[in-house]
Write an enzyme that holds these catalytic residues in place. Structure first.
Site, PDB file in Angstrom:
ATOM      1  CB  VAL A   1      -1.031  -0.036   1.158  1.00 13.28           C
ATOM      2  CG1 VAL A   1      -0.375  -0.147   2.511  1.00 13.28           C
ATOM      3  CG2 VAL A   1      -1.923   1.177   1.131  1.00 13.28           C
TER       4      VAL A   1
ATOM      5  CG  ASN B   1       6.464  -6.520  -4.427  1.00  6.43           C
ATOM      6  OD1 ASN B   1       6.424  -5.710  -3.496  1.00  6.43           O
ATOM      7  ND2 ASN B   1       5.945  -7.739  -4.340  1.00  6.43           N
ATOM      8  NE  ARG B   2       8.881 -11.524  -0.338  1.00  9.33           N
ATOM      9  CZ  ARG B   2       8.525 -11.932   0.867  1.00  9.33           C
ATOM     10  NH1 ARG B   2       9.435 -12.469   1.662  1.00  9.33           N
ATOM     11  NH2 ARG B   2       7.295 -11.779   1.312  1.00  9.33           N
TER      12      ARG B   2
ATOM     13  CB  SER C   1       3.823  10.071   9.245  1.00  5.11           C
ATOM     14  OG  SER C   1       2.547  10.073   9.845  1.00  5.11           O
ATOM     15  N   GLY C   2       1.465   9.291   7.266  1.00  2.00           N
ATOM     16  CA  GLY C   2       0.302   9.810   6.550  1.00  2.00           C
ATOM     17  C   GLY C   2      -0.544   8.695   5.982  1.00  2.00           C
TER      18      GLY C   2
ATOM     19  CE  LYS D   1       5.924   7.545  10.750  1.00  2.00           C
ATOM     20  NZ  LYS D   1       5.544   6.222  11.065  1.00  2.00           N
TER      21      LYS D   1
ATOM     22  CG  HIS E   1       4.696  11.265  13.936  1.00  2.30           C
ATOM     23  ND1 HIS E   1       4.018  10.088  13.666  1.00  2.30           N
ATOM     24  CD2 HIS E   1       3.968  12.247  13.359  1.00  2.30           C
ATOM     25  CE1 HIS E   1       2.937  10.357  12.956  1.00  2.30           C
ATOM     26  NE2 HIS E   1       2.890  11.655  12.751  1.00  2.30           N
ATOM     27  CG  ASN E   2       4.458   6.323  14.685  1.00  2.54           C
ATOM     28  OD1 ASN E   2       4.589   7.300  13.964  1.00  2.54           O
ATOM     29  ND2 ASN E   2       4.308   5.112  14.208  1.00  2.54           N
TER      30      ASN E   2
ATOM     31  CD  GLU F   1      -0.467   7.991  14.846  1.00  2.00           C
ATOM     32  OE1 GLU F   1       0.399   8.458  14.072  1.00  2.00           O
ATOM     33  OE2 GLU F   1      -0.949   6.850  14.689  1.00  2.00           O
ATOM     34  CE1 TYR F   2       1.091   3.878  18.993  1.00  5.07           C
ATOM     35  CE2 TYR F   2       0.409   2.814  21.020  1.00  5.07           C
ATOM     36  CZ  TYR F   2       0.881   2.726  19.731  1.00  5.07           C
ATOM     37  OH  TYR F   2       1.136   1.499  19.186  1.00  5.07           O
TER      38      TYR F   2
HETATM   39  P1  NBP Z   1       3.898  -4.088   4.516  1.00  6.56           P
HETATM   40  O1  NBP Z   1       4.503  -3.612   5.777  1.00  6.56           O
HETATM   41  O2  NBP Z   1       2.656  -4.882   4.563  1.00  6.56           O
HETATM   42  O3  NBP Z   1       5.015  -4.926   3.714  1.00  6.56           O
HETATM   43  C1  NBP Z   1       4.710  -5.556   2.507  1.00  6.56           C
HETATM   44  C2  NBP Z   1       5.851  -5.407   1.535  1.00  6.56           C
HETATM   45  O4  NBP Z   1       7.060  -5.947   2.103  1.00  6.56           O
HETATM   46  C3  NBP Z   1       5.584  -6.200   0.271  1.00  6.56           C
HETATM   47  O5  NBP Z   1       6.079  -5.479  -0.819  1.00  6.56           O
HETATM   48  C4  NBP Z   1       6.373  -7.477   0.541  1.00  6.56           C
HETATM   49  O6  NBP Z   1       6.718  -8.177  -0.623  1.00  6.56           O
HETATM   50  C5  NBP Z   1       7.586  -6.895   1.178  1.00  6.56           C
HETATM   51  N1  NBP Z   1       8.431  -7.887   1.846  1.00  6.56           N
HETATM   52  C6  NBP Z   1       8.163  -8.688   2.892  1.00  6.56           C
HETATM   53 BR1  NBP Z   1       6.572  -8.771   3.776  1.00  6.56          BR
HETATM   54  N2  NBP Z   1       9.196  -9.481   3.227  1.00  6.56           N
HETATM   55  C7  NBP Z   1      10.156  -9.176   2.339  1.00  6.56           C
HETATM   56  C8  NBP Z   1      11.473  -9.643   2.164  1.00  6.56           C
HETATM   57  N3  NBP Z   1      11.999 -10.564   2.968  1.00  6.56           N
HETATM   58  N4  NBP Z   1      12.195  -9.130   1.140  1.00  6.56           N
HETATM   59  C9  NBP Z   1      11.680  -8.184   0.334  1.00  6.56           C
HETATM   60  N5  NBP Z   1      10.421  -7.681   0.465  1.00  6.56           N
HETATM   61  C10 NBP Z   1       9.676  -8.172   1.454  1.00  6.56           C
HETATM   62  O7  NBP Z   1       3.660  -2.862   3.505  1.00  6.56           O
HETATM   63  P2  NBP Z   1       3.124  -1.371   3.793  1.00  6.56           P
HETATM   64  O8  NBP Z   1       1.927  -1.368   4.663  1.00  6.56           O
HETATM   65  O9  NBP Z   1       3.063  -0.723   2.447  1.00  6.56           O
HETATM   66  O10 NBP Z   1       4.298  -0.706   4.622  1.00  6.56           O
HETATM   67  C11 NBP Z   1       5.627  -0.601   4.142  1.00  6.56           C
HETATM   68  C12 NBP Z   1       6.484  -0.009   5.232  1.00  6.56           C
HETATM   69  O11 NBP Z   1       5.993   1.310   5.536  1.00  6.56           O
HETATM   70  C13 NBP Z   1       6.435  -0.776   6.552  1.00  6.56           C
HETATM   71  O12 NBP Z   1       7.652  -0.659   7.217  1.00  6.56           O
HETATM   72  C14 NBP Z   1       5.366  -0.053   7.324  1.00  6.56           C
HETATM   73  O13 NBP Z   1       5.499  -0.222   8.720  1.00  6.56           O
HETATM   74  C15 NBP Z   1       5.615   1.382   6.900  1.00  6.56           C
HETATM   75  N6  NBP Z   1       4.474   2.286   7.018  1.00  6.56           N
HETATM   76  C16 NBP Z   1       3.219   1.850   6.755  1.00  6.56           C
HETATM   77  C17 NBP Z   1       2.158   2.736   6.855  1.00  6.56           C
HETATM   78  C18 NBP Z   1       0.754   2.295   6.541  1.00  6.56           C
HETATM   79  O14 NBP Z   1      -0.167   3.092   6.769  1.00  6.56           O
HETATM   80  N7  NBP Z   1       0.553   1.088   6.020  1.00  6.56           N
HETATM   81  C19 NBP Z   1       2.382   4.061   7.189  1.00  6.56           C
HETATM   82  C20 NBP Z   1       3.694   4.492   7.411  1.00  6.56           C
HETATM   83  C21 NBP Z   1       4.724   3.586   7.322  1.00  6.56           C
HETATM   84  P3  NBP Z   1       5.770  -9.376  -1.141  1.00  6.56           P
HETATM   85  O15 NBP Z   1       4.699  -8.717  -1.932  1.00  6.56           O
HETATM   86  O16 NBP Z   1       6.675 -10.211  -1.951  1.00  6.56           O
HETATM   87  O17 NBP Z   1       5.230 -10.098   0.074  1.00  6.56           O
END
Ligand code: NBP
Length: 484
Positions: free
Chosen positions: A14, A34-35, A130-131, A185, A188-189, A192-193
């Site tokens: 996402v 992407n993996r 963030s966002g 960051k 920040h989180n 947020e809590y």
């Molecule tokens: P996710 O945190 O759900 O991670 C999914 C991604 O990680 C997929 O592209 C997946 O590839 C890849 N991945 C994994 Br799981 N294991 C891997 C590995 N061993 N090698 C390479 N790629 C790998 O995605 P997200 O929610 O988009 O968040 C991404 C980062 O941003 C995280 O650190 C998250 O904490 C942070 N974040 C998220 C938000 C939010 O609102 N979601 C906000 C701010 C920051 P695959 O498709 O092959 O499984």
């Protein structure tokens, strides 16, 4: 030959997908990987179709598609996945190339990775983003730190895609060395809590003590959102209060009162304990989620443990205004504590943090965005070395004005048995911080009594330590002095 891309992004979940679309919309060409490579094809066939986005099916292909010095950003799950991806990337990159981690990484991991990657002749940026989904697409708050030489290379892209405040200033600036970006960051989180907990306590009092309906609370939050409490979280709370389930009743009342958490608030609390900073409000916010999560136990306890009968006497309108004052004053304390944590960390880790800049980065794009952050920016612009936010003239006046209402709200909540851990711990911190004399003299006496831990005296110079044989039975040997 095809034009090389400005940046490569790994991780089309996402956050990654939306950041790529944001970058592309600002005129950058982005290569993606992407993996699970099927996600690259799916992305190219759908949201990325017809856009200046290049799909790649291996890290080598990704790296080869980039303009030098190369910039590769990981938006993947924090933890081992990041280490594994760095290990795979390093042999493919050349001196001066930049690896960026935009995930929710714990800052000590970033500190370690900055050292590792720099030792290979490469640059490393650990950046908080963030966002959420919408922020990633339309403008997040971005908090980068790490190898300083990387900043001019990533700055044009990061500042172009970041949220902007009213005058167009981007909510992204260089935070500092090593793990500083991810540290900020994390704070920040944590904040947020705290902000969320404060709002839930205000809701609890209005609902249970004043008996307000969700529609009435919608009106209250709507009004607050036009005043000092103008913020994203007030705004969404206003909307949540008005949101109806299919049967026309407020959806919020049908949601199980069991809070989840992903750990960044906990990290903030643990870091504060490690650094010896009283970060009480965020701590209470984390513990409140923990208490909420033992729902079944609470249901049993509610049958056995009684509390006072709820009874509100007084002027509801005035009391709602008191709740607003309590919320605002407690929020100021929370930010004062969060900033104190960043200040202590900066001293400890020798980071040169720009506190006003941090307020600006949080001013837009992120979950804690609020008008109030503008006041914090002004405070640090006036006095960059401000010891504590509570000592800034604007905040002194505001807290002084809010104080009476803040105390009335806590008194009423306690009398009626409504838990207000965040609002009340903020007041205890405030009362402690403004106290010339605290009872720690007795505490020191106790420590010396049972453990010969020694004490300093008010009638002797600081740094001279004394031990007393309190019972006449102990010896004269004192324990080593130490600070925790
Ligand atoms: P996710 O945190 O759900 O991670 C999914 C991604 O990680 C997929 O592209 C997946 O590839 C890849 N991945 C994994 Br799981 N294991 C891997 C590995 N061993 N090698 C390479 N790629 C790998 O995605 P997200 O929610 O988009 O968040 C991404 C980062 O941003 C995280 O650190 C998250 O904490 C942070 N974040 C998220 C938000 C939010 O609102 N979601 C906000 C701010 C920051 P695959 O498709 O092959 O499984």
């Amino acid at each position: 030959m095809q034009k090389l891309s400005d940046i490569g992004l790994i991780g089309l979940a996402v956050m990654g997908e939306n950041l790529v679309l944001n970058m592309e919309s600002k005129g950058f060409q982005v290569s993606v990987f992407n993996r699970s490579t099927s996600k690259v094809d799916d992305f190219l066939a759908a949201r990325a179709k017809g856009k200046n986005i290049m799909g790649t099916h291996s890290l080598k292909e990704l790296v080869d598609s980039l303009e030098r010095p190369r910039k590769v950003m990981m938006m993947i799950k924090a933890g081992g996945a990041v280490d594994a991806t760095i290990d795979a990337l390093v042999p493919l990159l050349d001196k001066g190339d930049v690896i960026i981690d935009g995930g929710n990484t714990h800052y000590p991991d970033t500190e370690r990775r900055v050292k590792l990657v720099e030792s290979k002749g490469l640059l490393y940026v650990g950046s908080g983003v963030s966002g959420g989904e919408e922020g990633a697409l339309l403008g997040p708050s971005i908090m980068p730190g790490g190898s300083k030489q990387a900043w001019p290379l990533v700055q044009p892209i990061f500042q172009a895609i970041a949220a902007k405040v009213e005058d167009g200033t981007p909510c992204c600036d260089w935070v500092g060395e090593s793990g500083a970006g991810h540290f900020v960051k994390m704070v920040h989180n944590g904040i947020e809590y705290g902000d969320m907990q404060l709002i839930t306590e205000a809701y609890h009092i209005m609902k249970d003590l004043l008996g307000l309906s969700a529609d009435e609370m919608h009106e209250v939050f709507k009004e607050w959102n036009t005043q000092e409490l103008d913020s994203y979280l007030t705004e969404i709370t206003r909307d949540i209060m008005a949101f109806k389930d299919e049967d026309g009743s407020p959806l919020v009342e049908k949601i199980l009162d069991k809070a989840g958490q992903k750990g960044t608030g906990k990290w903030t609390g643990i870091t504060a304990l490690d650094l010896g900073v009283p970060l009480t409000l965020i701590g209470e916010a984390v513990f409140s989620r923990c208490l909420s999560s033992v729902k079944d136990e609470r249901v049993e306890a509610s049958k056995l443990l009684s509390g006072p009968k709820l009874e509100f006497k007084g002027d509801k309108k005035q009391f709602i205004s008191d709740i607003k004052d309590a919320l605002y004053a407690a929020k100021i304390v929370s930010y004062a504590q969060g900033y104190a944590l960043m200040k202590t960390a900066a001293d400890e880790f020798a980071w040169d943090l720009n506190y006003g800049g941090i307020a600006l980065m949080w001013r837009g794009g992120c979950i804690i965005r609020s008008a109030f952050l503008g006041k914090i920016k002004e405070a640090y612009d006036k006095e960059p070395k401000l010891t504590n936010l509570l000592l800034d003239p604007y905040f002194i006046e505001t807290v002084n004005n809010a104080q009476a209402g803040w105390r009335r709200v806590i008194a009423a909540a306690v009398t009626n048995g409504i838990p207000v851990p965040a609002i009340s711990t903020a007041l205890s911190y405030f009362d402690g911080y403004r106290s010339e004399q605290l009872p720690a003299n007795l505490l020191q006496a106790q420590r010396d009594y049972f453990g010969a831990h020694t004490y300093e005296r008010v009638d002797k110079p600081r740094g001279e330590f004394f031990h007393t044989n309190w019972t006449g039975r102990g010896g004269d040997t004192a324990s080593t002095t130490y600070n925790v």
